[in-house]
Design an enzyme around this catalytic site. Sequence first.
Site, mmCIF file in Angstrom:
data_model
loop_
_atom_site.group_PDB
_atom_site.id
_atom_site.type_symbol
_atom_site.label_atom_id
_atom_site.label_comp_id
_atom_site.label_asym_id
_atom_site.label_seq_id
_atom_site.Cartn_x
_atom_site.Cartn_y
_atom_site.Cartn_z
ATOM 1 N N HIS A 191 5.580 6.108 10.985
ATOM 2 C CA HIS A 191 6.796 5.305 10.800
ATOM 3 C C HIS A 191 8.059 6.164 10.799
ATOM 4 O O HIS A 191 9.148 5.634 11.048
ATOM 5 C CB HIS A 191 6.729 4.552 9.468
ATOM 6 C CG HIS A 191 6.081 3.211 9.556
ATOM 7 N ND1 HIS A 191 6.440 2.264 10.483
ATOM 8 C CD2 HIS A 191 5.105 2.640 8.798
ATOM 9 C CE1 HIS A 191 5.720 1.166 10.301
ATOM 10 N NE2 HIS A 191 4.883 1.371 9.290
ATOM 11 N N HIS A 232 -0.328 6.662 8.827
ATOM 12 C CA HIS A 232 0.432 5.457 9.174
ATOM 13 C C HIS A 232 1.903 5.619 8.771
ATOM 14 O O HIS A 232 2.815 5.356 9.573
ATOM 15 C CB HIS A 232 -0.185 4.255 8.449
ATOM 16 C CG HIS A 232 0.476 2.951 8.721
ATOM 17 N ND1 HIS A 232 -0.045 2.014 9.587
ATOM 18 C CD2 HIS A 232 1.623 2.396 8.239
ATOM 19 C CE1 HIS A 232 0.736 0.961 9.627
ATOM 20 N NE2 HIS A 232 1.763 1.168 8.813
ATOM 21 N N GLU A 233 2.133 6.050 7.526
ATOM 22 C CA GLU A 233 3.511 6.166 7.052
ATOM 23 C C GLU A 233 4.254 7.291 7.752
ATOM 24 O O GLU A 233 5.466 7.187 7.996
ATOM 25 C CB GLU A 233 3.523 6.379 5.535
ATOM 26 C CG GLU A 233 2.824 5.290 4.736
ATOM 27 C CD GLU A 233 3.277 3.891 5.084
ATOM 28 O OE1 GLU A 233 4.480 3.698 5.355
ATOM 29 O OE2 GLU A 233 2.427 2.979 5.110
ATOM 30 N N GLU A 235 4.983 -1.865 12.924
ATOM 31 C CA GLU A 235 3.638 -1.818 12.364
ATOM 32 C C GLU A 235 2.576 -1.627 13.438
ATOM 33 O O GLU A 235 1.535 -1.024 13.184
ATOM 34 C CB GLU A 235 3.371 -3.096 11.555
ATOM 35 C CG GLU A 235 4.310 -3.298 10.379
ATOM 36 C CD GLU A 235 4.340 -2.108 9.433
ATOM 37 O OE1 GLU A 235 3.385 -1.300 9.439
ATOM 38 O OE2 GLU A 235 5.325 -1.971 8.690
ATOM 39 N N GLY A 281 0.821 -1.202 0.000
ATOM 40 C CA GLY A 281 0.000 0.000 0.000
ATOM 41 C C GLY A 281 0.853 1.249 0.000
ATOM 42 O O GLY A 281 0.576 2.216 -0.718
ATOM 43 N N ALA A 282 1.937 1.213 0.794
ATOM 44 C CA ALA A 282 2.856 2.349 0.876
ATOM 45 C C ALA A 282 4.123 1.867 1.574
ATOM 46 O O ALA A 282 4.151 0.783 2.162
ATOM 47 C CB ALA A 282 2.227 3.513 1.636
ATOM 48 N N MET A 283 5.166 2.675 1.509
ATOM 49 C CA MET A 283 6.431 2.338 2.153
ATOM 50 C C MET A 283 7.016 3.585 2.779
ATOM 51 O O MET A 283 7.137 4.630 2.143
ATOM 52 C CB MET A 283 7.409 1.742 1.128
ATOM 53 C CG MET A 283 8.758 1.406 1.721
ATOM 54 S SD MET A 283 8.617 0.191 3.065
ATOM 55 C CE MET A 283 10.047 0.629 4.047
ATOM 56 N N GLU A 284 7.413 3.444 4.065
ATOM 57 C CA GLU A 284 7.767 4.586 4.897
ATOM 58 C C GLU A 284 9.201 5.066 4.730
ATOM 59 O O GLU A 284 9.770 5.666 5.656
ATOM 60 C CB GLU A 284 7.554 4.218 6.364
ATOM 61 C CG GLU A 284 8.476 3.115 6.915
ATOM 62 C CD GLU A 284 7.895 1.721 6.808
ATOM 63 O OE1 GLU A 284 8.359 0.812 7.536
ATOM 64 O OE2 GLU A 284 6.969 1.536 6.006
ATOM 65 N N ASN A 285 9.847 4.863 3.583
ATOM 66 C CA ASN A 285 11.235 5.307 3.387
ATOM 67 C C ASN A 285 11.445 6.686 4.011
ATOM 68 O O ASN A 285 10.648 7.598 3.800
ATOM 69 C CB ASN A 285 11.550 5.393 1.889
ATOM 70 C CG ASN A 285 11.078 4.174 1.126
ATOM 71 O OD1 ASN A 285 11.500 3.062 1.382
ATOM 72 N ND2 ASN A 285 10.178 4.401 0.181
#
Length: 1192
Positions: free
Chosen positions: A431, A427-428, A450, A391-395
């Site tokens: 993170h 959410h991201e 998470e 869904g997404a990535m918290e880089n």
Amino acid sequence: MSSTLQDHYIYCKSRLQYGERSRLGRFLQLITHVDSKLHKLRLKKEVTASIFSGRKSGLYRDEAEHLEEEVDHRRRSGSGGDSLSRRTRSRLIRYSDTVTTTTTTTEGPISSIPLTRLPTALVPQHYDVTLQPFIGGNFSFLGSVAIHMSVMEPTNQVILHMAAIVTHNDTIKLVRVENFTSTSGTEVTLTKHAYDSEFQFYIGDTEEQLMPGENFIFSLDFTGTLNDQMRGFYRSAYENELGETVYLAMTQMSPNDARMVFPCFDEPALKASFSISIIREENLTATANTPLQSSEALAGHPGWLRDVFEQTPKMSTYLVAFVISDFVNRSTSVDGGRIEFRVMTRPEAIDQAEYAAEVGPSVLQYFENFFSIQYPLEKLDMVAVPDFAAGAMENWGLITYRETAMLYDSNLSTPSNKQRVGQVVAHELAHQWFGNLVTPAWWSDIWLNEGFASYMEYIGLDYHEPDWGVLNMFVYEDLQAVMGPDSQLSSHPVSMEANTTAQITALFDTISYSKAIIHLSSQMSAATQDDLWSALNTVAETESSLPAGVSVKDIMDTWTLQMGYPYVNVTRDDNSNAATVTQVNGEADSSDELAYVWWIPLSYSRQSSVEPTHDVITWMDPSQSSIVIDDVAPSDEWVIFNVQQYGYYRVNYDSSNWQSLTEQLFSDSSAIHETNRAQLLDDVLNLAKAGIVPYETALNLTSYLSNERAYVPWASAIRNLNYVESMFTGTDGYPYLTDFLLNLISPLYEEIFPTNDATTLTHQEQLLQSVILSVACHLEHVECVSFATTSFNEWKENNGLETYVTPNFKPAVYCTGVAHSGADDWDFVWSRYLASDLATERVLLLNALGCSKNETTLQKYLEMAFDENSGIKKQDAPTVFASVAGNDLGRDLAWQALSGNWDTIAASSDAFTTLSTLITAATAEFSTQEQLDELKEFQELHSANLGTAEQAVQQAIERTETNIAWINSYFDSIVTWLYHLDISLSFCLENQKTNETLTVRLPRSLTPLQYNVTLQPMLEGNFSIYGHVSILMNVEELTSRIVLHAAEIVVDVDSIQVRKTDLSGDVVPHSHHEYNTEFEYFIVHLYSTLAINDYIATTQFQPTDARRAFPCFDEPAIKANFSISIIREENKIAISNMPIISSMPLDDQPGWFMDKFDESLPMSTYLVAFVVSDFQNLSDVTSSGVEFRGEL
């Protein structure tokens, strides 16, 4: 803000500055399970400070520091490397010293490697990475990396991760340096390069031993490929407004694919800083984790530029990210200009990022204040990419999103789309602290990242959208959602070991995301969870929050080291106000080996004082099989335990209390908090599913829903009732169940459906309206189907204008429209999918296409899902597959496609959790022994290449076994309950059905195409007629009844059957029939609505003691073909409108013959004729060949 929420405010004097609503109180209570005075909780500053600044406090330390301390200790003690810990020594790799002269690494197994983890001898400090992707060429990339690393233990090997890239061995160098700022050093000879494909290790042997305290720079050049698997460094594409395909390149390193981009120490605890340089074509732009430092032309390469980005803070390899594209951006500033916040998209989609650009900076600044810790970077980019596996990535500093998780159009997207964007963004952003600033030492504790982020998304979005009530949705969306899978034997503890890629990927499940919210704690950086328990214990002791002699560790170990959860039995004493509470393992089919027990915080409210007693916690000791709580409630009042479902457990009551709660829900459900209403529904239906309470109890309580108007209780109920509906599908009991469900939904449907003006509804009312519309149409609610199909046809007439259908209605309208239409309409919807530029709209259309009732179409759609040239993106293949698998007609097709092509699908689709998603979708409703046998055979056949789906397959087997047992145990009792309910409702139902308007003319909803009539006149008996008629009809208008002429005919109602004539051949259940003597109508009422252009056959209308022939459409304009068969005695003859084509004796009726006549031309019923007699005839043939006969 309501006074209730104000009552639940919690203030904490800590660096986190917890000034939040009641759900935060629940969050804190569930972290520790140690708060007996929730409203007075104070979290000590040193606890949260330690979490985020562990290097200073000593609570959480990087693994490198831990290893360095061990080595220093050994060195000071004179013991050297030989005295290192057993774990450290066991991870050193030894093998033969040979030299390779090839330009690539030697591949072969390294038999002495005992573990999949890297040895601990070397620790990276900094990476210099340069990459040049050929996006406009052959999709390869060139790269170089220089890794600055420190020696922690004596070693003669350099071992790091590498996958899917080719090293240029003649460029590999290892240089000893005094420090990392040195411009020169001493090169150390590498005597061998090898590669272990199983563990994805590059291994380089050194000629001399590397000693602790020394520093080295390891550098090399390499080549890689921009793959299309959405892993590592990969390519993506979109079609611009001119119809041109535009390519871009981006990264997805998590969980362990940084090794596909450059050789590295690819473990989360091995943090280092990164200096990234991207060489790109001048028509593109590049963005990375940190701001751009410089950009200059690449000498000797016209049209190419080198972008150099600022050095990052120390971080894990899985957080490194960069995107090279033609994207455009919009920016704003946060915290007085300290942070540049940008959203980036395809040029055509930038307006769709408006909501993300609004919620992102708002939540980011809120989190800074919430944590009292600044976001540490100078910029944050949020990029929506066309192809993305998750869904997404918290880089860190560069968050990447699937387009549906970041893009939203207020005129086209649904309210649930908007909420998803808000939650994923929050959410991201969470993170950036939980996961990026503080990182788990290993993937076994990914639930730490998470869990915190999954909870904080509710806190952050609630701040930005305070009117949405998202905190109340937490119970339904996360807590209850995880209790289902966590009740299975195939569940796992929150913290568990994982080493292989498949095991690591499998940990990204609902246990890690949702259950972790409830038991937040454990390792931050590289410390153990016991360190955190110790710090929290200090706080708890100060607040006197713990039972005497009990520590936080005692309590929390029962929740983090065990899978599953308990349920508690509450039994009231009729002679006192006391209640006996007993805890039981809630694990399905639990045995003595799983005799888990927990510390359980018990809270309760009662009828006469429904204010939740949060500050009164009674602890249930694991050593106690039961406890007695005095003065719970008078015996004539109900009581509810687990107030607002703060705790992670279910509650069962004695029958008297269940009855009292049911009566309260019917009389005034508002007396019980809506969260507890959702809890009661979820608990009772799941306890019934497990055989702990009778289904009669559960269904009686559920029946109050006809009066329920809140979203969260309805959402909980629908999820649970969907399971019952799925087990009933295709059975004789299904019509009874759908009748029950429609009776629950209809009052709410009629109340909330009339408005399509979203501005008059709250956010949760919009969510409720959408879900009720979808469920009603799925259950073939007549008005719902009529509305949806009419809207669908009007949408088509308007050329699929995206704004034509109210966004909230789109899921139901699109799906119902496709389900009730043909191939041309399916093609039209597909064309709208191809034409749409909005990701959320495209997903709605993909889901709708799976609603088709044509097997051939569904089979074609499944094939398209895994065809890269079909127009369906790889990221959307699971969506297409699930839409077909969720269709009763497509379920078997989906399983056959998956199981029959597993090797091909597994090789091309194992991105993130795709394979497990496919397995779950295909098998969710498996409930037969044959399906179970197929699953077990599949597991055995593909045991070597299940990959990330290994756990999903085991869960599917267990789920199927549970479903089979459920049907054997509960199906009959539910049908009996529904049957008795149906009888009690029948009078009302008949009145409702028969009062539908009828006139002397037949309704025009059905047109007969063909009659097959068989009649047997008893001329030498009682002059009755036996027979049956089958009528093939076309559906002209939506209808849920069949109206025929019939007079003086007694129909054997048990023989009535209505069946579709498509490939499914599905029986259309009917609820009841009636005679209308005024108009001489025989009426069959159906449970579902017949779709326009469906072909329906009504069969076996068997008249007895009749004086008229057969039920029919007895109007002159309604013509059809007739096929007549007459059963006669052998001494008689039969004639009809058409010539006889066969005459056969009946084996089971001696002396009787069946005469079959040729099919007629279309004609009116009044022209149908037949004669059975002993007449003789004279005949002649006309010049045109027509036989002319006279009977006498």
